[in-house]
Design a protein around this motif. Structure first.
Motif, short mmCIF file in Angstrom:
data_model
loop_
_atom_site.label_atom_id
_atom_site.label_comp_id
_atom_site.label_asym_id
_atom_site.label_seq_id
_atom_site.Cartn_x
_atom_site.Cartn_y
_atom_site.Cartn_z
N THR A 89 0.84 -1.21 0.00
CA THR A 89 0.00 0.00 0.00
C THR A 89 0.87 1.25 0.00
O THR A 89 0.61 2.20 -0.76
N ALA A 90 1.89 1.28 0.84
CA ALA A 90 2.78 2.43 0.89
C ALA A 90 3.50 2.62 -0.44
O ALA A 90 3.68 3.76 -0.91
N SER A 91 3.89 1.53 -1.06
CA SER A 91 4.56 1.60 -2.36
C SER A 91 3.64 2.26 -3.40
O SER A 91 4.08 3.13 -4.17
N ARG A 92 2.39 1.87 -3.43
CA ARG A 92 1.44 2.46 -4.37
C ARG A 92 1.21 3.94 -4.05
O ARG A 92 1.05 4.77 -4.96
N ALA A 93 1.19 4.27 -2.75
CA ALA A 93 1.01 5.68 -2.36
C ALA A 93 2.19 6.53 -2.82
O ALA A 93 2.01 7.67 -3.26
N TYR A 94 3.39 5.99 -2.72
CA TYR A 94 4.57 6.71 -3.24
C TYR A 94 4.43 6.93 -4.74
O TYR A 94 4.69 8.04 -5.25
N LEU A 95 4.04 5.88 -5.46
CA LEU A 95 3.88 6.01 -6.92
C LEU A 95 2.83 7.07 -7.25
O LEU A 95 3.01 7.88 -8.16
N ALA A 96 1.73 7.07 -6.50
CA ALA A 96 0.67 8.07 -6.72
C ALA A 96 1.17 9.48 -6.43
O ALA A 96 0.64 10.45 -6.99
N SER A 97 2.18 9.59 -5.58
CA SER A 97 2.74 10.89 -5.21
C SER A 97 3.86 11.34 -6.13
O SER A 97 4.48 12.39 -5.89
N GLY A 98 4.14 10.55 -7.15
CA GLY A 98 5.16 10.93 -8.12
C GLY A 98 6.55 10.41 -7.82
O GLY A 98 7.52 10.81 -8.47
#
Length: 532
Positions: free
Chosen positions: A42-51
């Protein structure tokens, strides 16, 4: 033990092998290994969503807590490099590392220890101030995402919960593809160390090296799924990070993050959770041994400890066995550039443990050489050189410093002085770089001297470490004054504490008419220390 050579592989393998076994127990929060993998994804996807993209740098400025682990592993999972920051840093120290690493994201626990980290960071960037003025500065230029694990009230930061909600914007398949693309040679972390120049240098390690260090430590400690590891050593330090939670994940061990060292709280945790593994700086164990309430707690579950990172009292290891009840104690030697270089052998005589840091660990070679690079015989002092798998890749974007530290044959020149005994065990006898250790944290005099010399009353400064019963050593600043200047010692010490982490700030000041020098003008610190 794990066979994975990347952090994504390690976490996936651990979730498969130890699915419902506790991975992290942080107060009332308990994450199984399956939970941990889900949180990291989940954190990995959140980082990706944040650029944030593979190869970017993600800084973490927070204490030992479950979110630190998830934030770090989430960044490593997608192939970003992690840059941990010391929680004792002041704004200028943190900003320098954020700028030198060009970090894209910062995960911070604002308010920890009563510190407004983001305000300190802003003040450090305020134009035309000395770093103590109003918080009207701007963030480092590459920093576009700030995640607050604390109160989350800063206008430029997003809360941890809101950050994780961003994961919904990214297809899980995209995060999985990023994780699959991470290789053993991908940069996993950049740990900054000040060194002799006073400017921080970023020590780069690949995924295979971070996990390699963890494997070595886990084997030496005989870690297993049955162990419960209280990690007192800070996660921002390699001792708490690589030899802390990563090494636990290789063996299915349960991690108990300890935010701050409170001896009674720690003894209560040991009793309640039946802690088996407790490494740390010597001051932790001397405090527990001498604590008046120790006998009120059941510490019988303790199995293994390493006491390292500072000068070790001669009788400490015997007392750790006899008073605290450990089954096995050990020493280790390492530095940021090679985290675990030596480690005591299992079932070593505690008297030998007190005298040496053990032999080179698997995958490393150690040589002792004189000033000309000639190998020294057994028992002779010289500089410690290390070569092997887990020696750093180099300093981030600093090929000159890298070449000055790692020679053409691959030997890391540590700057530490020591000798080998007949068993191949290393005894540390000195610090060629003048570094000293305060409560387990390395202090490089050049960095402190730069700050002291910035005071308007100071002409020159020289800093050394002096013995301290509680912390092992503390800093003492010897200074000369500018013509006509007067100095208030307390004001100078306060000036240093505003600009340096508390463990770096000198504890006392000595004013001299002139500093002792040799014929070439170099300051003679051995004279300041009472030597010849």
């Amino acid at each position: 033990m794990s066979t994975a050579r990347t952090m994504p592989g390690l976490l996936r393998e651990a979730a498969e092998r130890h699915t419902d076994h506790p991975a992290i127990v942080d107060g009332s929060l308990r994450l199984t290994y399956a939970d941990l993998l889900r949180e990291v994804e989940t954190a990995s996807r959140a980082y990706l969503a944040s650029g944030i993209r593979p190869g970017d740098r993600v800084a973490i400025w927070a204490p030992n807590q479950a979110e630190f682990i998830v934030a770090l592993c989430g960044a490593a999972y997608l192939g970003a490099a992690v840059v941990p920051l010391n929680t004792r840093f002041r704004g200028a120290e943190a900003r320098m590392i954020l700028e030198r690493s060009r970090a894209s994201a910062l995960v911070v626990s604002d308010g920890f220890l009563g510190q407004d980290y983001l305000a300190m960071l802003a003040r450090a960037g305020a134009p035309e101030t000395d770093g103590t003025g109003p918080a009207d500065g701007t963030g480092p230029p590459h920093l576009h995402t700030i995640v607050d694990l604390g109160a989350g009230t800063h206008p430029d930061a997003v809360t941890w919960a809101d950050f994780l909600d961003r994961a919904a914007q990214v297809d899980p398949a995209e995060a999985a593809a990023a994780a699959d693309a991470v290789t053993p040679d991908t940069i996993c972390d950049i740990l900054y160390t000040s060194g002799t120049t006073g400017l921080p240098k970023g020590v780069m390690s690949a995924h295979r090296q971070t996990i390699g260090v963890a494997d070595v430590w886990a084997r030496g400690a005989l870690l297993s799924e049955a162990d419960r590891y209280a990690v007192v050593n800070p996660f921002f330090h390699s001792f708490g990070y690589k030899a802390g939670f990563v090494t636990s994940f290789t063996a299915g061990t349960t991690v108990y993050p300890v935010r701050t060292f409170d001896p009674e709280a720690l003894m209560s945790l040991i009793q309640q959770e039946r802690i088996t593994v407790l490494p740390g700086a010597p001051t932790i164990f001397t405090t527990l041994i001498n604590h008046p309430e120790r006998v009120d707690y059941d510490l019988s579950s303790l199995r293994f400890a390493i006491a390292g990172a500072a000068t070790v009292p001669e009788n400490l290891f015997v007392q750790m066995l006899d008073v605290l009840g450990f089954d096995q104690v050990a020493q280790a030697y390492g530095l940021t550039e090679c985290v675990v270089a030596t480690q005591s052998r299992p079932n070593e005589d505690p008297r030998h443990v007190a005298e040496t840091t053990g032999p080179a660990v698997d995958g490393l070679e150690i040589r002792i050489v004189d000033a000309d690079g000639t190998a020294q015989p057994t028992g002779a002092d010289g500089e410690i050189l290390i070569r092997g798998n887990n020696v750093m890749l180099g300093y981030f974007e600093d090929p000159e410093a890298t070449a000055a530290t790692i020679d053409r044959d691959g030997w890391l020149h540590t700057g530490d002085q020591g000798r080998l005994d007949e068993h191949g065990c290393v005894t540390i006898t000195g610090r060629l770089k003048d570094m000293f250790t305060v409560g387990g944290f390395n202090v490089y005099p050049a960095e402190v001297e730069n700050v002291v010399a910035g005071h308007p009353a100071i002409a020159e400064a020289a800093v050394i470490g002096v013995p301290d019963d509680r912390l092992g050593s503390v800093g003492r600043a010897y200074v000369t004054l500018r013509p006509g200047a007067a100095l208030d010692d307390a004001e100078l010490l306060a000036y240093c504490r505003e600009r340096l982490a508390n463990f770096k700030a000198p504890r006392e000041v000595v004013v001299l008419d002139e500093l002792p020098r040799n014929a070439s003008g170099k300051i003679l610190k051995r004279v300041l220390a009472g030597g010849a």
